[in-house]
Enzyme design. Structure first.
Site, PDB file in Angstrom:
ATOM      1  N   LEU A  51     -65.431 -63.154  16.924  1.00  0.00           N
ATOM      2  CA  LEU A  51     -66.257 -62.420  17.963  1.00  0.00           C
ATOM      3  C   LEU A  51     -67.468 -62.651  17.195  1.00  0.00           C
ATOM      4  O   LEU A  51     -67.630 -61.815  16.419  1.00  0.00           O
ATOM      5  CB  LEU A  51     -65.365 -61.543  18.895  1.00  0.00           C
ATOM      6  CG  LEU A  51     -64.178 -61.498  19.007  1.00  0.00           C
ATOM      7  CD1 LEU A  51     -63.810 -60.322  19.478  1.00  0.00           C
ATOM      8  CD2 LEU A  51     -63.800 -62.587  20.211  1.00  0.00           C
ATOM      9  N   HIS A  52     -68.646 -62.157  18.232  1.00  0.00           N
ATOM     10  CA  HIS A  52     -70.075 -61.403  18.034  1.00  0.00           C
ATOM     11  C   HIS A  52     -70.145 -61.633  19.254  1.00  0.00           C
ATOM     12  O   HIS A  52     -69.484 -61.491  20.514  1.00  0.00           O
ATOM     13  CB  HIS A  52     -70.860 -63.271  17.662  1.00  0.00           C
ATOM     14  CG  HIS A  52     -70.479 -64.315  18.213  1.00  0.00           C
ATOM     15  ND1 HIS A  52     -71.044 -64.671  19.995  1.00  0.00           N
ATOM     16  CD2 HIS A  52     -70.208 -65.643  18.220  1.00  0.00           C
ATOM     17  CE1 HIS A  52     -70.951 -65.983  19.881  1.00  0.00           C
ATOM     18  NE2 HIS A  52     -70.318 -66.740  19.151  1.00  0.00           N
ATOM     19  N   MET A  61     -61.706 -67.795  20.556  1.00  0.00           N
ATOM     20  CA  MET A  61     -61.391 -68.045  19.259  1.00  0.00           C
ATOM     21  C   MET A  61     -61.679 -67.645  18.839  1.00  0.00           C
ATOM     22  O   MET A  61     -61.318 -67.863  16.862  1.00  0.00           O
ATOM     23  CB  MET A  61     -61.732 -69.723  19.655  1.00  0.00           C
ATOM     24  CG  MET A  61     -60.980 -71.018  20.544  1.00  0.00           C
ATOM     25  SD  MET A  61     -60.931 -72.232  20.035  1.00  0.00           S
ATOM     26  CE  MET A  61     -62.845 -72.829  19.024  1.00  0.00           C
ATOM     27  N   GLY A  62     -61.644 -65.995  19.276  1.00  0.00           N
ATOM     28  CA  GLY A  62     -62.338 -65.353  18.374  1.00  0.00           C
ATOM     29  C   GLY A  62     -63.138 -65.308  17.404  1.00  0.00           C
ATOM     30  O   GLY A  62     -63.976 -65.447  17.257  1.00  0.00           O
ATOM     31  N   LEU A 101     -76.232 -67.547  19.314  1.00  0.00           N
ATOM     32  CA  LEU A 101     -74.937 -67.212  19.094  1.00  0.00           C
ATOM     33  C   LEU A 101     -74.242 -68.013  18.824  1.00  0.00           C
ATOM     34  O   LEU A 101     -73.321 -68.705  20.110  1.00  0.00           O
ATOM     35  CB  LEU A 101     -74.393 -66.018  18.921  1.00  0.00           C
ATOM     36  CG  LEU A 101     -75.881 -64.766  19.468  1.00  0.00           C
ATOM     37  CD1 LEU A 101     -74.765 -63.532  19.333  1.00  0.00           C
ATOM     38  CD2 LEU A 101     -76.220 -64.696  17.219  1.00  0.00           C
ATOM     39  N   GLN A 118     -57.424 -78.524  21.149  1.00  0.00           N
ATOM     40  CA  GLN A 118     -58.880 -79.118  21.560  1.00  0.00           C
ATOM     41  C   GLN A 118     -59.614 -79.272  20.315  1.00  0.00           C
ATOM     42  O   GLN A 118     -61.176 -80.041  19.994  1.00  0.00           O
ATOM     43  CB  GLN A 118     -60.178 -78.204  22.092  1.00  0.00           C
ATOM     44  CG  GLN A 118     -60.503 -76.585  21.372  1.00  0.00           C
ATOM     45  CD  GLN A 118     -60.417 -75.767  22.344  1.00  0.00           C
ATOM     46  OE1 GLN A 118     -59.485 -75.237  22.830  1.00  0.00           O
ATOM     47  NE2 GLN A 118     -61.318 -75.031  21.768  1.00  0.00           N
ATOM     48  N   ASP A 143     -71.374 -73.005  26.922  1.00  0.00           N
ATOM     49  CA  ASP A 143     -70.736 -74.513  26.579  1.00  0.00           C
ATOM     50  C   ASP A 143     -70.607 -74.989  28.387  1.00  0.00           C
ATOM     51  O   ASP A 143     -69.399 -75.024  29.163  1.00  0.00           O
ATOM     52  CB  ASP A 143     -69.129 -74.247  25.712  1.00  0.00           C
ATOM     53  CG  ASP A 143     -69.224 -73.483  24.695  1.00  0.00           C
ATOM     54  OD1 ASP A 143     -69.039 -74.274  23.559  1.00  0.00           O
ATOM     55  OD2 ASP A 143     -69.442 -72.429  24.085  1.00  0.00           O
ATOM     56  N   GLY A 203     -72.372 -63.031  21.624  1.00  0.00           N
ATOM     57  CA  GLY A 203     -72.100 -63.466  23.051  1.00  0.00           C
ATOM     58  C   GLY A 203     -70.668 -63.316  23.473  1.00  0.00           C
ATOM     59  O   GLY A 203     -70.548 -63.689  24.968  1.00  0.00           O
ATOM     60  N   HIS A 204     -69.633 -63.948  22.738  1.00  0.00           N
ATOM     61  CA  HIS A 204     -68.769 -63.027  23.232  1.00  0.00           C
ATOM     62  C   HIS A 204     -68.533 -61.569  23.210  1.00  0.00           C
ATOM     63  O   HIS A 204     -67.864 -61.139  25.174  1.00  0.00           O
ATOM     64  CB  HIS A 204     -67.607 -63.061  21.674  1.00  0.00           C
ATOM     65  CG  HIS A 204     -67.105 -64.240  21.755  1.00  0.00           C
ATOM     66  ND1 HIS A 204     -67.028 -64.171  19.834  1.00  0.00           N
ATOM     67  CD2 HIS A 204     -66.528 -65.283  21.968  1.00  0.00           C
ATOM     68  CE1 HIS A 204     -67.126 -65.683  19.591  1.00  0.00           C
ATOM     69  NE2 HIS A 204     -66.004 -66.303  20.751  1.00  0.00           N
TER      70      HIS A 204
HETATM   71  P1  AMP Z   1     -64.821 -69.937  21.847  1.00  0.00           P
HETATM   72  O1  AMP Z   1     -64.728 -68.423  21.276  1.00  0.00           O
HETATM   73  O2  AMP Z   1     -66.235 -70.702  21.291  1.00  0.00           O
HETATM   74  O3  AMP Z   1     -64.098 -70.601  22.181  1.00  0.00           O
HETATM   75  O4  AMP Z   1     -65.826 -69.023  23.240  1.00  0.00           O
HETATM   76  C1  AMP Z   1     -65.054 -68.180  23.918  1.00  0.00           C
HETATM   77  C2  AMP Z   1     -67.020 -67.568  24.931  1.00  0.00           C
HETATM   78  O5  AMP Z   1     -67.771 -67.272  24.277  1.00  0.00           O
HETATM   79  C3  AMP Z   1     -66.825 -69.343  25.462  1.00  0.00           C
HETATM   80  O6  AMP Z   1     -66.846 -68.756  27.508  1.00  0.00           O
HETATM   81  C4  AMP Z   1     -68.738 -69.702  25.532  1.00  0.00           C
HETATM   82  O7  AMP Z   1     -68.872 -70.163  25.817  1.00  0.00           O
HETATM   83  C5  AMP Z   1     -68.471 -68.544  25.089  1.00  0.00           C
HETATM   84  N1  AMP Z   1     -69.396 -67.797  24.324  1.00  0.00           N
HETATM   85  C6  AMP Z   1     -69.756 -68.628  22.826  1.00  0.00           C
HETATM   86  N2  AMP Z   1     -71.408 -68.560  22.275  1.00  0.00           N
HETATM   87  C7  AMP Z   1     -71.815 -67.359  23.083  1.00  0.00           C
HETATM   88  C8  AMP Z   1     -72.729 -67.265  23.575  1.00  0.00           C
HETATM   89  N3  AMP Z   1     -74.100 -67.161  22.190  1.00  0.00           N
HETATM   90  N4  AMP Z   1     -73.387 -67.660  24.809  1.00  0.00           N
HETATM   91  C9  AMP Z   1     -73.389 -66.968  25.805  1.00  0.00           C
HETATM   92  N5  AMP Z   1     -71.464 -67.079  25.245  1.00  0.00           N
HETATM   93  C10 AMP Z   1     -70.873 -67.371  24.489  1.00  0.00           C
END
Ligand code: AMP
Length: 272
Positions: free
Chosen positions: A30-31, A27-28, A180, A58, A146, A33-34
């Site tokens: 980006l950090h 969902m952008g 993160l 969602q 998640d 983790g992404h």
């Molecule tokens: P989101 O943009 O929040 O929908 O996350 C996109 C993907 O990044 C999802 O599969 C999340 O589980 C993954 N994600 C988010 N934060 C982290 C993190 N700290 N470590 C690993 N994966 C992450």
């Protein structure tokens, strides 16, 4: 890197790809983790597709979709740096039509995250299935952070016989242990400091289990004790498929916690 906005552009690109495709839906904002997911996809596939789409279905009524952090320009640069081949950034009207077939997540999507956010996972599965249909990935990358989402997506792939390999990626943390999240920016300095108790409580539980403590109540008590100054929404211990836990099984058990800091919910978990 090519930025794609429409279904036609993406389908045009996809039909000419004959090699492995790694897909990272996000969902952008980006950090790291992404970025870890994207880098893993980069090393394991010939072609990498990332999507950035803040999925309205969602978000529940009252959850502030409009306030979700958006950083398109920075995100494009990050994807470019990570050598992404295609970045898909559709509009809402590109993804959804007015009246469409809806997916219904199973009962176990109404516990834990699904209890706090009833219907949330219906929206997650709806958009992920659409994105899978569009990108037809060989491998799709999701964060263990998640965990419930990951379990439901793995089940959807199984239930609908989708020929996609779901890759679970480890949680990326700040130097001091905080997982993160795009939501961490909402924390004030005091909350940021207090938030460390979340990961600390999980590590403390893991240490207890390593010393052979198997009693679920004792483990939960320890977690609540470490977080006693926080507004804890839940502590849960489940199997990886989110079935009800009978006893701790190393290799198949996840401990999850959620704590609230005003309107910000922080999730964390540890995979035993
Ligand atoms: P989101 O943009 O929040 O929908 O996350 C996109 C993907 O990044 C999802 O599969 C999340 O589980 C993954 N994600 C988010 N934060 C982290 C993190 N700290 N470590 C690993 N994966 C992450």
């Amino acid at each position: 890197m090519k930025i794609l906005k429409t279904i036609e552009e993406l389908q045009d690109v996809r039909k000419n790809i004959t090699s492995n495709v790694g897909f990272v839906p996000t969902m952008g904002a980006l950090h790291d983790g992404h970025i870890a997911l994207i880098k893993k996809a980069r090393t394991e596939n010939d072609i990498v597709i990332v999507s950035i789409f803040v999925n309205p279905t969602q978000f529940l009524p009252g959850e502030d979709l409009a306030a979700y952090p958006r950083r398109d320009e920075a995100d494009k640069k990050i994807c470019e740096m990570c050598k992404v081949d295609y970045l898909f950034m559709p509009e809402i009207s590109t993804i959804y039509s007015k009246e469409e077939i809806l997916l219904k997540a199973p009962n176990k999507s109404y516990i834990l995250e699904g209890k706090a956010r009833p219907g949330h996972f219906d929206g997650v599965l709806q958009v992920v299935l659409k994105l899978f249909g569009l990108t037809q990935p060989t491998n799709a990358y999701f964060g263990k952070k998640d965990a419930q989402q990951l379990a439901l997506i793995a089940q959807m792939v199984k239930d609908f016989f989708l020929p996609i390999n779901i890759v679970a990626c480890d949680i990326v943390r700040e130097f001091d242990g905080l997982a993160l999240s795009s939501r961490n920016v909402y924390l004030n300095p005091t909350q940021r400091k207090d938030s460390l108790l979340i990961s600390k409580s999980l590590y403390s539980a893991a240490t207890l289990i390593a010393k052979d403590e198997k009693n679920i109540n004792v483990i939960k008590e320890r977690i609540y004790k470490v977080m006693e100054t926080l507004d804890v929404e839940y502590v849960a211990i489940v199997y990886r498929e989110f079935n009800e836990l009978k006893e701790i099984e190393i290799g198949n058990t996840i401990i999850l916690v959620v704590a609230r800091f005003n309107n910000t919910r922080l999730l964390d978990n540890i995979w035993l």
